[in-house]
Motif scaffolding. Structure first.
Motif, PDB file in Angstrom:
ATOM      1  N   THR A 116      18.235  50.159   0.705  1.00 19.88           N
ATOM      2  CA  THR A 116      19.569  49.953   0.146  1.00 19.88           C
ATOM      3  C   THR A 116      19.473  48.873  -0.921  1.00 19.88           C
ATOM      4  N   THR A 117      20.336  48.973  -1.933  1.00 19.61           N
ATOM      5  CA  THR A 117      20.310  48.040  -3.054  1.00 19.61           C
ATOM      6  C   THR A 117      21.670  47.377  -3.190  1.00 19.61           C
ATOM      7  N   PHE A 118      21.673  46.086  -3.512  1.00 17.53           N
ATOM      8  CA  PHE A 118      22.923  45.374  -3.746  1.00 17.53           C
ATOM      9  C   PHE A 118      22.686  44.328  -4.825  1.00 17.53           C
ATOM     10  N   ARG A 119      23.757  43.886  -5.451  1.00 13.81           N
ATOM     11  CA  ARG A 119      23.689  42.884  -6.507  1.00 13.81           C
ATOM     12  C   ARG A 119      24.116  41.523  -5.956  1.00 13.81           C
ATOM     13  N   VAL A 120      23.496  40.473  -6.485  1.00 14.78           N
ATOM     14  CA  VAL A 120      23.905  39.115  -6.133  1.00 14.78           C
ATOM     15  C   VAL A 120      24.334  38.413  -7.417  1.00 14.78           C
ATOM     16  N   PRO A 121      25.248  37.461  -7.338  1.00 14.65           N
ATOM     17  CA  PRO A 121      25.730  36.786  -8.551  1.00 14.65           C
ATOM     18  C   PRO A 121      24.708  35.797  -9.095  1.00 14.65           C
ATOM     19  N   ASP A 122      24.892  35.387 -10.341  1.00  9.18           N
ATOM     20  CA  ASP A 122      24.048  34.357 -10.938  1.00  9.18           C
ATOM     21  C   ASP A 122      24.094  33.094 -10.080  1.00  9.18           C
ATOM     22  N   GLY A 123      22.948  32.427  -9.988  1.00  7.58           N
ATOM     23  CA  GLY A 123      22.894  31.191  -9.219  1.00  7.58           C
ATOM     24  C   GLY A 123      22.914  31.393  -7.718  1.00  7.58           C
ATOM     25  N   TRP A 124      22.632  32.608  -7.276  1.00  5.85           N
ATOM     26  CA  TRP A 124      22.689  32.909  -5.851  1.00  5.85           C
ATOM     27  C   TRP A 124      21.508  32.274  -5.126  1.00  5.85           C
ATOM     28  N   ALA A 125      21.766  31.768  -3.953  1.00  4.98           N
ATOM     29  CA  ALA A 125      20.711  31.283  -3.069  1.00  4.98           C
ATOM     30  C   ALA A 125      21.048  31.741  -1.660  1.00  4.98           C
ATOM     31  N   GLY A 126      20.032  32.134  -0.919  1.00  2.20           N
ATOM     32  CA  GLY A 126      20.316  32.582   0.433  1.00  2.20           C
ATOM     33  C   GLY A 126      19.080  33.029   1.161  1.00  2.20           C
ATOM     34  N   ARG A 127      19.340  33.606   2.316  1.00  2.00           N
ATOM     35  CA  ARG A 127      18.254  34.105   3.154  1.00  2.00           C
ATOM     36  C   ARG A 127      18.617  35.477   3.695  1.00  2.00           C
ATOM     37  N   VAL A 128      17.585  36.257   3.947  1.00  5.07           N
ATOM     38  CA  VAL A 128      17.744  37.611   4.485  1.00  5.07           C
ATOM     39  C   VAL A 128      16.802  37.741   5.672  1.00  5.07           C
ATOM     40  N   TRP A 129      17.266  38.366   6.735  1.00  7.64           N
ATOM     41  CA  TRP A 129      16.419  38.594   7.903  1.00  7.64           C
ATOM     42  C   TRP A 129      16.739  39.964   8.478  1.00  7.64           C
ATOM     43  N   ALA A 130      15.899  40.432   9.380  1.00  7.60           N
ATOM     44  CA  ALA A 130      16.094  41.740  10.007  1.00  7.60           C
ATOM     45  C   ALA A 130      16.340  41.559  11.492  1.00  7.60           C
ATOM     46  N   ARG A 131      17.477  42.079  11.950  1.00 14.66           N
ATOM     47  CA  ARG A 131      17.795  42.054  13.377  1.00 14.66           C
ATOM     48  C   ARG A 131      17.275  43.322  14.042  1.00 14.66           C
ATOM     49  N   THR A 132      17.015  43.223  15.344  1.00 14.47           N
ATOM     50  CA  THR A 132      16.460  44.373  16.062  1.00 14.47           C
ATOM     51  C   THR A 132      17.303  44.706  17.288  1.00 14.47           C
ATOM     52  N   ASN A 133      17.298  46.007  17.621  1.00 15.70           N
ATOM     53  CA  ASN A 133      17.940  46.512  18.842  1.00 15.70           C
ATOM     54  C   ASN A 133      19.370  46.020  18.997  1.00 15.70           C
ATOM     55  N   CYS A 134      20.174  46.231  17.948  1.00  9.96           N
ATOM     56  CA  CYS A 134      21.594  45.891  18.025  1.00  9.96           C
ATOM     57  C   CYS A 134      22.353  47.006  18.733  1.00  9.96           C
ATOM     58  N   ASN A 135      23.331  46.637  19.538  1.00  8.85           N
ATOM     59  CA  ASN A 135      24.124  47.648  20.235  1.00  8.85           C
ATOM     60  C   ASN A 135      25.452  47.872  19.533  1.00  8.85           C
ATOM     61  N   GLY A 136      26.259  48.742  20.081  1.00  9.05           N
ATOM     62  CA  GLY A 136      27.522  49.092  19.448  1.00  9.05           C
ATOM     63  C   GLY A 136      28.487  47.935  19.334  1.00  9.05           C
ATOM     64  N   ALA A 137      28.318  46.933  20.189  1.00 10.41           N
ATOM     65  CA  ALA A 137      29.189  45.753  20.140  1.00 10.41           C
ATOM     66  C   ALA A 137      28.707  44.729  19.126  1.00 10.41           C
ATOM     67  N   GLY A 138      27.545  44.999  18.493  1.00  9.71           N
ATOM     68  CA  GLY A 138      27.018  44.087  17.484  1.00  9.71           C
ATOM     69  C   GLY A 138      26.046  43.060  18.021  1.00  9.71           C
ATOM     70  N   HIS A 139      25.736  43.086  19.323  1.00  9.95           N
ATOM     71  CA  HIS A 139      24.768  42.139  19.869  1.00  9.95           C
ATOM     72  C   HIS A 139      23.352  42.652  19.604  1.00  9.95           C
ATOM     73  N   CYS A 140      22.484  41.767  19.113  1.00  7.30           N
ATOM     74  CA  CYS A 140      21.128  42.151  18.734  1.00  7.30           C
ATOM     75  C   CYS A 140      20.109  41.410  19.584  1.00  7.30           C
ATOM     76  N   GLU A 141      19.012  42.081  19.871  1.00  4.63           N
ATOM     77  CA  GLU A 141      17.957  41.486  20.700  1.00  4.63           C
ATOM     78  C   GLU A 141      17.284  40.314  19.996  1.00  4.63           C
ATOM     79  N   THR A 142      17.080  40.436  18.682  1.00  2.22           N
ATOM     80  CA  THR A 142      16.567  39.318  17.889  1.00  2.22           C
ATOM     81  C   THR A 142      17.394  39.190  16.607  1.00  2.22           C
ATOM     82  N   GLY A 143      17.537  37.962  16.132  1.00  2.00           N
ATOM     83  CA  GLY A 143      18.260  37.697  14.884  1.00  2.00           C
ATOM     84  C   GLY A 143      19.755  37.797  14.972  1.00  2.00           C
ATOM     85  N   ASP A 144      20.309  37.823  16.175  1.00  2.00           N
ATOM     86  CA  ASP A 144      21.752  37.997  16.367  1.00  2.00           C
ATOM     87  C   ASP A 144      22.551  36.938  15.594  1.00  2.00           C
ATOM     88  N   CYS A 145      23.686  37.359  15.029  1.00  2.00           N
ATOM     89  CA  CYS A 145      24.513  36.432  14.252  1.00  2.00           C
ATOM     90  C   CYS A 145      25.902  36.269  14.843  1.00  2.00           C
TER      91      CYS A 145
END
Length: 231
Positions: free
Chosen positions: A37-66
């Protein structure tokens, strides 16, 4: 920016960015195996990206949960989790990026600048080159750092700071400078275990010199990046 899930299972990317900038995709979404998937970020953007695993329908994830939600909406991922980190449009338009294991590890990550969108300045090892690794650190995570699921499988590997919470491993107190946060003060050199698997990733807080990559945009264009999960 593009996220590529090369894992043989669905992952749920999470995104967290600097204040007063747009948060792409509401901060999280599902990404099926072998999809991008592709998305655009604005100028001057700073951040982090991670991958969550084994998320369920309620949004709870085995790793990386937010916080039990698919769209993280400004919440970070619960360690241990592998991170792709960016600071774009910095000094003289330079981008900074790295893969960090300071918060531990859950999946292998890599960052690739997109051909045709960047120019090299200096041509060193950390000039517009790929960051990240392929190794599965869970496979040889020390037992005292291993985070296991209900079936007893290791699903993530904690950092020494997260596990032991000492000034020496967390680079704080008297150890809060590069000169004083040193392996000689560690009972076990746990960061070296991460470094052996991924020599270009941050393994502890002051691991800058062997972990930070830079890149410049080509001909007025913004450099594009691919974050690949399970490269």
């Amino acid at each position: 920016m593009r996220i590529w899930n090369n894992c043989p299972f669905t992952v749920w990317p999470g995104l967290l960015n600097n204040p007063n900038k747009a948060l792409p995709e509401g901060g999280g979404f599902a990404l099926e195996k072998y999809h991008t998937t592709t998305f655009r970020v604005p100028d001057g953007w700073a951040g982090r990206v991670w991958a969550r695993t084994n998320c369920n329908g309620a949004g709870h994830c085995e790793t990386g949960d937010c916080g039990n939600k698919i769209q993280c909406s400004g919440a970070g991922g619960v360690p241990p989790v592998s991170l792709a980190e960016f600071t774009l449009d910095g000094w003289q338009g330079q981008d900074y990026y790295d893969v960090s294991l300071v918060d531990g590890y859950n999946l292998p990550l890599a960052i690739f600048p997109i051909d045709g969108t960047y120019k090299r300045v200096g041509g060193g090892k950390y000039d517009c080159n790929n960051a990240g690794w392929q190794a599965d650190i869970n496979a040889h995570c020390p037992n005292e750092l291993a985070q296991k699921n209900s079936a007893g499988a290791t699903v993530a590997c904690r950092s020494a700071c997260m596990q032991f919470n000492t000034d020496e491993y967390c680079c704080r107190g008297a150890h809060n400078k590069p000169e004083t946060c040193k392996s000689r003060d560690w009972k076990v050199n746990y960061p070296a275990i991460f470094k052996q698997s991924c020599r270009d990733a941050y393994s502890y807080a002051y691991d800058d010199t062997s972990s930070t990559f830079t890149c410049h945009s080509a001909d007025g264009r913004k450099t594009g990046y691919v974050i690949k999960v399970c490269p």
